[in-house]
Design a protein around this motif. Structure first.
Motif, PDB file in Angstrom:
ATOM      1  N   ARG A   1       0.851  -1.185   0.000  1.00 18.63           N
ATOM      2  CA  ARG A   1       0.000   0.000   0.000  1.00 18.63           C
ATOM      3  C   ARG A   1       0.890   1.241   0.000  1.00 18.63           C
ATOM      4  O   ARG A   1       1.931   1.281   0.655  1.00 18.63           O
ATOM      5  CB  ARG A   1      -0.922  -0.004   1.218  1.00 18.63           C
ATOM      6  CG  ARG A   1      -1.923  -1.155   1.241  1.00 18.63           C
ATOM      7  CD  ARG A   1      -3.031  -0.960   0.236  1.00 18.63           C
ATOM      8  NE  ARG A   1      -3.923  -2.106   0.153  1.00 18.63           N
ATOM      9  CZ  ARG A   1      -5.095  -2.182   0.804  1.00 18.63           C
ATOM     10  NH1 ARG A   1      -5.472  -1.201   1.584  1.00 18.63           N
ATOM     11  NH2 ARG A   1      -5.858  -3.239   0.668  1.00 18.63           N
TER      12      ARG A   1
ATOM     13  N   ALA B   1     -11.090   5.165  -1.278  1.00 18.91           N
ATOM     14  CA  ALA B   1     -10.869   3.921  -2.035  1.00 18.91           C
ATOM     15  C   ALA B   1     -11.472   2.728  -1.329  1.00 18.91           C
ATOM     16  O   ALA B   1     -11.899   1.757  -1.973  1.00 18.91           O
ATOM     17  CB  ALA B   1      -9.371   3.705  -2.255  1.00 18.91           C
ATOM     18  N   LEU B   2     -11.513   2.765   0.018  1.00 18.70           N
ATOM     19  CA  LEU B   2     -12.013   1.620   0.783  1.00 18.70           C
ATOM     20  C   LEU B   2     -13.525   1.645   0.972  1.00 18.70           C
ATOM     21  O   LEU B   2     -14.082   0.670   1.478  1.00 18.70           O
ATOM     22  CB  LEU B   2     -11.327   1.564   2.148  1.00 18.70           C
ATOM     23  CG  LEU B   2      -9.891   1.037   2.131  1.00 18.70           C
ATOM     24  CD1 LEU B   2      -9.267   1.164   3.514  1.00 18.70           C
ATOM     25  CD2 LEU B   2      -9.836  -0.409   1.661  1.00 18.70           C
TER      26      LEU B   2
ATOM     27  N   LEU C   1     -16.864   1.497  -1.006  1.00 25.86           N
ATOM     28  CA  LEU C   1     -17.257   1.140  -2.361  1.00 25.86           C
ATOM     29  C   LEU C   1     -18.316   2.057  -2.957  1.00 25.86           C
ATOM     30  O   LEU C   1     -18.754   1.832  -4.083  1.00 25.86           O
ATOM     31  CB  LEU C   1     -17.747  -0.307  -2.392  1.00 25.86           C
ATOM     32  CG  LEU C   1     -16.638  -1.340  -2.181  1.00 25.86           C
ATOM     33  CD1 LEU C   1     -17.217  -2.726  -1.923  1.00 25.86           C
ATOM     34  CD2 LEU C   1     -15.720  -1.387  -3.394  1.00 25.86           C
TER      35      LEU C   1
ATOM     36  N   ASP D   1      -9.942   0.703 -10.838  1.00 24.79           N
ATOM     37  CA  ASP D   1      -9.703   0.118  -9.516  1.00 24.79           C
ATOM     38  C   ASP D   1      -8.872   1.098  -8.692  1.00 24.79           C
ATOM     39  O   ASP D   1      -7.672   1.250  -8.929  1.00 24.79           O
ATOM     40  CB  ASP D   1      -8.964  -1.212  -9.683  1.00 24.79           C
ATOM     41  CG  ASP D   1      -8.677  -1.900  -8.355  1.00 24.79           C
ATOM     42  OD1 ASP D   1      -8.840  -1.267  -7.304  1.00 24.79           O
ATOM     43  OD2 ASP D   1      -8.276  -3.077  -8.378  1.00 24.79           O
TER      44      ASP D   1
ATOM     45  N   ILE E   1      -7.721   0.997  -5.613  1.00 23.96           N
ATOM     46  CA  ILE E   1      -6.636   0.400  -4.820  1.00 23.96           C
ATOM     47  C   ILE E   1      -5.422   0.150  -5.708  1.00 23.96           C
ATOM     48  O   ILE E   1      -4.278   0.484  -5.348  1.00 23.96           O
ATOM     49  CB  ILE E   1      -7.103  -0.909  -4.166  1.00 23.96           C
ATOM     50  CG1 ILE E   1      -8.260  -0.651  -3.185  1.00 23.96           C
ATOM     51  CG2 ILE E   1      -5.948  -1.598  -3.458  1.00 23.96           C
ATOM     52  CD1 ILE E   1      -7.891   0.205  -2.002  1.00 23.96           C
TER      53      ILE E   1
ATOM     54  N   PRO F   1     -10.456  -3.632  -2.293  1.00 20.76           N
ATOM     55  CA  PRO F   1     -10.951  -2.611  -1.350  1.00 20.76           C
ATOM     56  C   PRO F   1     -11.579  -3.261  -0.126  1.00 20.76           C
ATOM     57  O   PRO F   1     -12.785  -3.171   0.119  1.00 20.76           O
ATOM     58  CB  PRO F   1     -11.974  -1.833  -2.187  1.00 20.76           C
ATOM     59  CG  PRO F   1     -12.428  -2.804  -3.227  1.00 20.76           C
ATOM     60  CD  PRO F   1     -11.250  -3.674  -3.541  1.00 20.76           C
TER      61      PRO F   1
ATOM     62  N   ALA G   1     -15.923  -5.266   3.622  1.00 19.32           N
ATOM     63  CA  ALA G   1     -16.106  -4.373   2.480  1.00 19.32           C
ATOM     64  C   ALA G   1     -17.155  -3.343   2.881  1.00 19.32           C
ATOM     65  O   ALA G   1     -18.257  -3.715   3.294  1.00 19.32           O
ATOM     66  CB  ALA G   1     -16.561  -5.154   1.248  1.00 19.32           C
TER      67      ALA G   1
END
Length: 854
Positions: A2, A16-17, A19, A45, A47, A175, A208
């Protein structure tokens, strides 16, 4: 690895985490601004984007005041979205039974192509359910499994045969975040344990964040497991029967345990309602029974507690689509599972009805027995389900089987083209046509030239995607791609057909007359073009053969520029496919399509439907929205039936669809077609929304289930009393009988008169308060069966001789001419029963009187 983000860009990680970015265009544009080329190559995407963007680029962005200000605004917007009151908060403020928590269990979730945890319609529906629940503020917790190899990636060989590959998915590149608990030793990952036939299955829990909704995904690939246990969550719908059973045990039993841990750690309210999205999650009910028994309840009391707060949704009208396990396998797993009596466990899934297999444990049957409330996913599917599972309530008319319907919907912000959404966006409040901020009748006020130009851009986007994917497919197949640049035209009417490929969906119906299809495709003045996609289950050789047949037809040089098969159908392909089509085709064998939400997505983008009247299309079809292919259900020969329906398909395309599309005015605009686009969006938009679907679940199922659950919780003895009452009634029921029924009116009556009926009913050891005597009346068919029945409770009867025999008298109105049939029945009656048919018990007279004529 990361990235380490500069402080000014730190909110990018949070964005980003969550959704929500996958249905929030402004967040997508923000990530695109990080590096447009990398955003495109990553497949959207975030991530992957953040892990590959250069440190120099991040430092420049951190100093870009315009970018940082936009980042701060979008991050603040997400914070407001996460905390602001939405529809549900207003609903709950006036409804004491609104649940504070709902557990939603599904074996697959289709949220974004970046998180490949879905195979088809069931998963996409579950993903749209969570997204809309988030938008509405409904306090759902999703529960599923994390498959390290997803479903499968589809490709074709040179002969057009489906090939499967299973790329390994690294959760750390998704994610997702691991569910941790803070301890004195630091953050410790949460572990779930599930007994597995003498072994212990361990799992970790990935989180998620789907907007406001947490989705818990259980993963068995942990160091505590050995061999087969570690591979339980390897593939979606992969492996043999033992493997599938282990997955469903982890989903149901482990899922409840994961929810308990999540709520304990985060403080999220415990679910009052548990929703089984298909039978795969049915074992959650056994875990909940075990919990109640561990707190001191007996099995029957625990069962009533569990049933009160459980909702079961069946998604298949095809018996082959239901999971059934050998009874001995279930015995092995649940023998000694807490204090659960194994014989009672096996009874829950027993096919103890006419035509059932006594050696099978049926997950759908268990779902109905564990769920006090159940539904199908369209009006027609509800009817089919009531017929299909009538054996569980054989003493009742099919229409009284306690399976209701909530028709599926689709998440508009995911599936509608962004430019079309802009045209529909409305600042006005809720009216008949303004729902969730969009005026679905808005296209009626837009200039036709603007609509038509937008539709051409949609087709152009679809063509670009098609050519890119087709080029890749040609390379994989080892054939030349030189011709792909001329595939499809933005000015030709475009048909879409994309779905799973079991035989009943009839992928190749359009090939029944290849010469006629070729003529339609290659017409020099009014051609059609078709984009086709779909996966067959890896074990379905028949489905693969259908794909090969289609691919080989589309490979022919004289048609390949007008008809294409695109492998590896997924969300990424679907997003441009639905908007780019003018007509969406669906031709299943009626009534085997439970709902069919792909046609809904196309309709929201202004596409007409060309479909057999099955699933949702049977419910909401109107000529203004497309065409209905006549269904030849009365034809027993399947070949003849396919021929008849294929001819009807060709005739509609040739005589009606093509003529309307190419009928243009002096400005080149097909005014009648554009009108149909506007009518379709206006007429179907408010109906096919997933927000409408979730509201229906809340008001029709979740809130009533929560009320029942709260009732048994607030009255600790109520579940025990209800269980004892049911046991007493079941034991005494063989003594209950209708001894005699007679009409007191005569054989012939006039419309508008009341038919008086008298009945002698024997109650045995039951009291009048335990039962209800009903007069059931309806139309009579040639076999003397009742249809379109209505039941009318008798007033309290009177004791005849002190032996339990009572006389009841009632009336039925003769409100129509023809033959009226009636009977008298006795059913259990208790205020805590959800329906008259809940216990499946009814006593009927052995000999019916002749029905009077009116």
């Amino acid at each position: 690895m990361r990235p380490v983000l500069p402080d000014a860009l730190a909110p990018l990680a949070d964005l980003a985490l969550n959704l929500r970015w996958c249905w929030h265009p402004e967040t997508q544009e923000l990530f695109n601004g990080v590096d447009p080329d990398l955003w495109a190559s990553s497949g959207g995407d975030p991530i992957r984007l953040l892990s590959e963007v250069s440190a120099d680029r991040l430092q420049r962005l951190a100093k870009d005041r315009k970018f940082v200000k936009n980042l701060q605004l979008i991050n603040a917007d997400l914070a407001d979205y996460m905390s602001a009151d939405q529809w549900y908060q207003e609903y709950a403020s006036g409804n004491a039974s609104a649940p504070k928590g709902i557990g939603y269990f599904s074996s697959e979730f289709g949220i974004t192509a970046v998180l490949p945890q879905y195979s088809g319609g069931l998963g996409i529906l579950a993903g749209d359910h969570l997204k809309s629940a988030s938008d509405l503020g409904v306090p759902i917790i999703g529960v599923g499994l994390l498959y390290r190899q997803g479903y499968f990636k589809q490709s074709l060989n040179g002969a057009g045969w489906q090939q499967e590959r299973y790329p390994l998915i690294d959760p750390n590149s998704l994610p997702l975040s691991l569910l941790h608990e803070d301890t004195d030793e630091g953050a410790v990952p949460v572990r779930i344990e599930v007994p597995l036939a003498g072994r212990t299955l361990h799992a970790q829990v990935w989180l998620a964040q789907v907007g406001r909704v947490p989705l818990l995904l259980l993963d068995s690939d942990v160091e505590q497991n050995q061999g087969a246990e570690r591979e339980v969550t390897d593939r979606l719908y992969g492996g043999g029967v033992d493997h599938r059973l282990a997955q469903e045990l982890l989903l149901g039993v482990g899922g409840v345990r994961a929810i308990r841990e999540y709520c304990r750690i985060t403080g999220h309210p415990e679910p009052e309602v548990f929703h089984m999205n298909e039978g795969h999650a049915g074992f959650l009910g056994l875990e909940r029974i075990r919990e109640y028994m561990e707190d001191g309840a007996d099995f029957d009391t625990a069962l009533e507690h569990t049933r009160a707060g459980t909702v079961f949704t069946t998604h298949t009208p095809v018996p082959a689509g239901i999971d059934r396990f050998d009874k001995h396998l279930v015995f092995d797993h649940f023998n000694g599972f807490g204090a659960l009596p194994i014989d009672r466990v096996l009874q829950l899934g027993a096919e103890d009805y006419e035509g059932g297999d006594p050696e099978k444990f049926n997950m759908a049957v268990m779902g109905f027995r564990l769920g006090q409330r159940a539904n199908g996913v369209s009006q027609l599917h509800g009817e089919v389900s009531r017929e299909m599972f009538h054996g569980l309530w054989k003493s009742f008319d099919t229409g009284e089987v306690p399976i209701t319907s909530i028709t599926n919907g689709v998440h508009h912000q995911t599936w509608v083209h962004p430019e079309l959404l802009e045209l529909l966006e409305s600042p006005r409040g809720n009216t008949d046509t303004v729902i969730d901020g969009y005026d679905w009748a808005g296209l009626k006020r837009v200039d036709p030239a603007t609509i038509w130009a937008l539709k051409r851009r949609m087709r152009t986007d679809l063509i670009a995607m098609t050519r890119a994917r087709l080029t890749e497919s040609c390379h994989n197949r080892g054939i030349s791609a030189d011709w792909v640049g001329g595939v499809l035209s933005p000015d030709v009417i475009t048909f879409g057909f994309a779905r799973r490929v079991p035989s009943y969906k009839r992928l190749t119906l359009m090939l029944r007359d290849p010469a006629r299809l070729k003529k339609l495709l290659t017409d020099p003045d009014r051609p059609i073009q078709i984009v086709i996609a779909g996966k067959s289950h890896p074990a379905d050789e028949g489905g693969k053969a259908l794909i090969q047949q289609m691919v080989q037809f589309a490979d022919a040089e004289d048609v390949r520029h007008r008809i294409v098969f695109l492998p590896d159908y997924d969300i990424g392909m679907a997003r441009p496919l639905y908007p780019g089509c003018d007509v969406w085709m669906n031709n299943p064998l009626r009534p085997y399509e439970a709902c069919g939400t792909s046609g809904m997505k196309a309709a929201l983008n202004g596409a007409a439907n060309l479909s057999i009247r099955d699933g949702w299309w049977d419910e909401w079809y109107e000529p203004a929205f497309g065409w209905a292919i006549p269904s030849a259900e009365g034809i027993e020969d399947p070949e003849q039936r396919d021929d008849i329906e294929a001819r009807a398909l060709y005739d509609i395309i040739e005589d009606e669809i093509v003529e309307r599309f190419y009928d243009v005015d002096a400005n080149g605009l097909p005014q009648r077609w554009i009108q149909m686009m506007a009518d379709t969006v206006a007429g179907l938009g408010p109906k096919v929304l997933a927000s409408r679907m979730v509201r229906d679940y809340v008001t029709n199922l979740y809130a009533p289930a929560a009320a029942s659950s709260q009732l048994v919780s607030d009255r600790p003895d109520s579940a025990k009393e209800l269980a004892a009452w049911k046991a007493r009634v079941r034991a005494a029921w063989p003594q209950v009988a209708v001894d005699h029924v007679e009409s007191l009116t005569g054989d012939a009556v006039e419309v508008g008169t009341d038919i008086q009926v008298s009945a002698l009913v024997r109650l045995g050891s039951l009291s009048p308060d335990d039962i209800e005597v009903q007069l059931v009346a309806g139309r009579v068919d040639a076999e003397d069966n009742l249809h379109e029945t209505h039941s009318y409770p008798f007033p309290s009867g009177e004791d005849v001789d002190g032996s339990g025999l009572r006389r009841y008298e009632g009336v039925v109105a003769a409100d129509r001419t023809g033959s009226i049939g009636y009977t008298v029945r006795v059913v259990p009656s208790h205020p805590d029963l959800a329906s008259v048919a809940e216990m499946g018990l009814a006593a009927l007279p052995s000999d019916l009187p002749q029905p009077p004529s009116a």
